[in-house]
Design an enzyme around this catalytic site. Structure first.
Site, PDB file in Angstrom:
ATOM      1  N   HIS A  21      -1.185 -22.069  -6.611  1.00  0.00           N
ATOM      2  CA  HIS A  21      -1.467 -21.149  -7.712  1.00  0.00           C
ATOM      3  C   HIS A  21      -1.329 -21.863  -9.062  1.00  0.00           C
ATOM      4  CE1 HIS A  21      -1.059 -17.428  -5.132  1.00  0.00           C
ATOM      5  NE2 HIS A  21      -0.577 -18.376  -4.352  1.00  0.00           N
ATOM      6  N   TRP A  69      -7.953 -22.848  -0.222  1.00  0.00           N
ATOM      7  CA  TRP A  69      -9.107 -22.865  -1.114  1.00  0.00           C
ATOM      8  C   TRP A  69      -9.102 -24.056  -2.055  1.00  0.00           C
ATOM      9  CZ3 TRP A  69     -13.784 -22.198  -1.063  1.00  0.00           C
ATOM     10  CH2 TRP A  69     -14.569 -22.104  -2.219  1.00  0.00           C
ATOM     11  N   SER A 124      -7.933 -27.086  -1.551  1.00  0.00           N
ATOM     12  CA  SER A 124      -8.360 -28.259  -0.783  1.00  0.00           C
ATOM     13  C   SER A 124      -9.839 -28.174  -0.428  1.00  0.00           C
ATOM     14  CB  SER A 124      -7.524 -28.388   0.494  1.00  0.00           C
ATOM     15  OG  SER A 124      -6.184 -28.714   0.190  1.00  0.00           O
ATOM     16  N   GLU A 180     -11.860 -28.848  -3.551  1.00  0.00           N
ATOM     17  CA  GLU A 180     -11.752 -30.264  -3.907  1.00  0.00           C
ATOM     18  C   GLU A 180     -12.635 -31.121  -3.010  1.00  0.00           C
ATOM     19  OE1 GLU A 180      -7.534 -30.947  -3.779  1.00  0.00           O
ATOM     20  OE2 GLU A 180      -7.189 -29.509  -5.397  1.00  0.00           O
ATOM     21  N   ASP A 204      -5.910 -17.340   3.787  1.00  0.00           N
ATOM     22  CA  ASP A 204      -7.367 -17.292   3.676  1.00  0.00           C
ATOM     23  C   ASP A 204      -8.063 -18.424   4.431  1.00  0.00           C
ATOM     24  OD1 ASP A 204      -6.213 -19.191   1.927  1.00  0.00           O
ATOM     25  OD2 ASP A 204      -7.917 -19.125   0.572  1.00  0.00           O
TER      26      ASP A 204
END
Length: 451
Positions: free
Chosen positions: A16, A348, A350, A353, A369
């Site tokens: 976050h 998300w 990773s 990216e 997720d």
């Protein structure tokens, strides 16, 4: 023009903090002052690595909590975070008003809806920063509106490939640990807050338009502004070479991996990392180790627990072919030309990216997720392969997936070509005239300017 000053409230986890800090840097480049507020449990561990160009416009401040994020009593931590965080927001707003320089807007990310409720009570405009893909925003939105039942075997939603029940976020599963039972109600709270706005609510999203065009179109009840990828500029469009890290690492990085990458051939290295939060079962770690030995290719593997690294049964064989470290600058590694594949949990940050670096993926999702992200990577964006859905993914399956990505055959070439297409699209989005840059300007002009 009056000073524009945003209070950005973030959950104290690495996944976050990183996009929140990067969003703060994007705003700072446009002359906006940003105060990032999180708990002391994060700032006490945070290495202050913001480049000097941001020091005058970004402050990181904190408030104490009774328990650290690492506590076993996670529900108690979340309750305490909400209570003390609300008070911290109220105090921060009051102090700025007394100083005659009030906050223009409060921005909060997805586990902090209490910050929005505090902002509403205090009469401060607020905006949700959604740090997962727009597709996940859609999943939770359609659940909130009772458009599907998580117990259904097959779920069809706009902008998302057909989902099986196991492709949903783990918080919908019967196996979801009770300590995370607060997550779905917290996420749903975001929609209740957005729907309580007098005008069409704005949400800034860490994605880019070309990647999720259909999912973004489906959610036109809100004004979704894709402003991502929120990744340091040095590893994206390159406009600011000094912006080479997120600036808030909670774990000390290991520094001697670059020489190893420099010595490897182009697209030959398998990079393995499972984020800042996922802890793999010992049997899964052993299966990965066995697969890396059998695949006989160079690798860089992040194993955060140094004791776990020492216990690996094939430690000596691993050290002959690759490198095991306790932490690294992931965007730096993924951007290195020697990296040919990323074995990831598909969080998300990773996932985004890897897309921004043009590196194909082998997905081993764990929770949250990650299963949905892995589904998107394999079936929508077609730049990776998901390992078979087993509680423990065996070495044979990991080897199969690695060979599919790395063997240079037709499937491998297609994945690599598609991954590079997404890399180019991500860079175009944040460059001058790009969609993300335009959406950021809209946020600044219409949202911040009118706050």
């Amino acid at each position: 023009m009056a000073e524009k000053h945003i209070l950005l409230v973030t959950f104290p986890g690495q996944g976050h903090i990183n996009p929140s800090l990067q969003f703060a840097k994007r705003l700072a480049k446009h002359g906006v002052k940003v105060t990032v507020l999180t708990s002391t449990s994060a700032t006490a561990r945070m290495s202050q690595t913001l480049s000097p160009s941001f020091h005058s416009l970004i402050d990181v401040v904190s408030f104490p909590t009774a328990l650290p994020l690492s506590t076993q009593d996670f529900p108690k931590f979340v309750e305490d975070l909400s209570d003390r965080g609300t008070k911290a927001v109220e105090d921060a707003v009051a102090a700025k008003r007394a100083d005659g320089r009030p906050y223009t807007r409060i921005v909060y990310n997805l586990l902090m809806p209490w910050a929005a409720r505090a902002a509403r009570r205090l009469g401060v405009p607020f905006t949700l920063l959604w740090i997962q893909p727009a597709a996940l925003f859609g999943v939770y939105f359609h659940y909130y509106n009772k458009n599907f039942d998580p117990s259904d075997e097959v779920i069809e939603l706009p902008g998302v490939p057909r989902l099986r029940r196991g492709d949903l976020p783990s918080f919908f599963m019967e196996t979801n640990p009770s300590v995370y039972s607060f997550v779905i109600p917290t996420l749903i709270d975001n929609f209740e807050i957005l729907d309580g706005e007098d005008e069409r609510a704005t949400v800034v999203v860490n994605t880019f338009a070309a990647l999720e065009a259909e999912a973004l179109r489906d959610l036109d009840k809100y004004r979704l502004l894709p402003i991502g990828p929120l990744i340091p500029s040095a590893f994206l469009e390159g406009a600011d070479p000094s912006d080479a890290s997120f600036g808030g690492d909670l774990i000390q990085k290991f520094d001697d991996y670059m020489q190893f990458l420099e010595s490897a051939e182009r697209e030959s290295v398998i990079y393995v990392a499972f984020g800042s939060y996922s802890e793999l079962p010992r049997s899964q770690t052993e299966a990965i180790a066995e697969a890396l030995v059998r695949i006989r290719r160079p690798f860089l593997w992040v194993v955060r627990d140094s004791e776990e690294k020492e216990k690996l049964s094939c430690k000596e064989e691993l050290e002959k072919r690759g490198k095991v470290v306790n932490w690294c600058n992931q965007v730096e590694v993924l951007s290195h030309p020697s990296v040919g594949c990323f074995v990831t949990h598909c969080g998300w940050n990773s996932t985004l990216e890897s897309l921004a670096a043009g590196v194909p993926v082998v997905a081993l999702p764990q929770w949250s997720d990650q299963s949905t992200n892995a589904k998107l990577v394999e079936d929508l964006w077609r730049c990776g392969v998901r390992a078979a859905k087993e509680e423990i993914v065996e070495a044979d399956e990991i080897v199969r997936c690695l060979e599919m990505v790395m063997d240079g055959g037709d499937e491998s070439r297609k994945m690599r070509k598609t991954a590079k297409k997404w890399r180019d699209s991500a860079r175009e989005a944040v460059d001058d005239g790009g969609t993300s840059q335009g959406n950021l300007s809209f946020f600044l002009d219409q949202i911040v300017g009118g706050g």
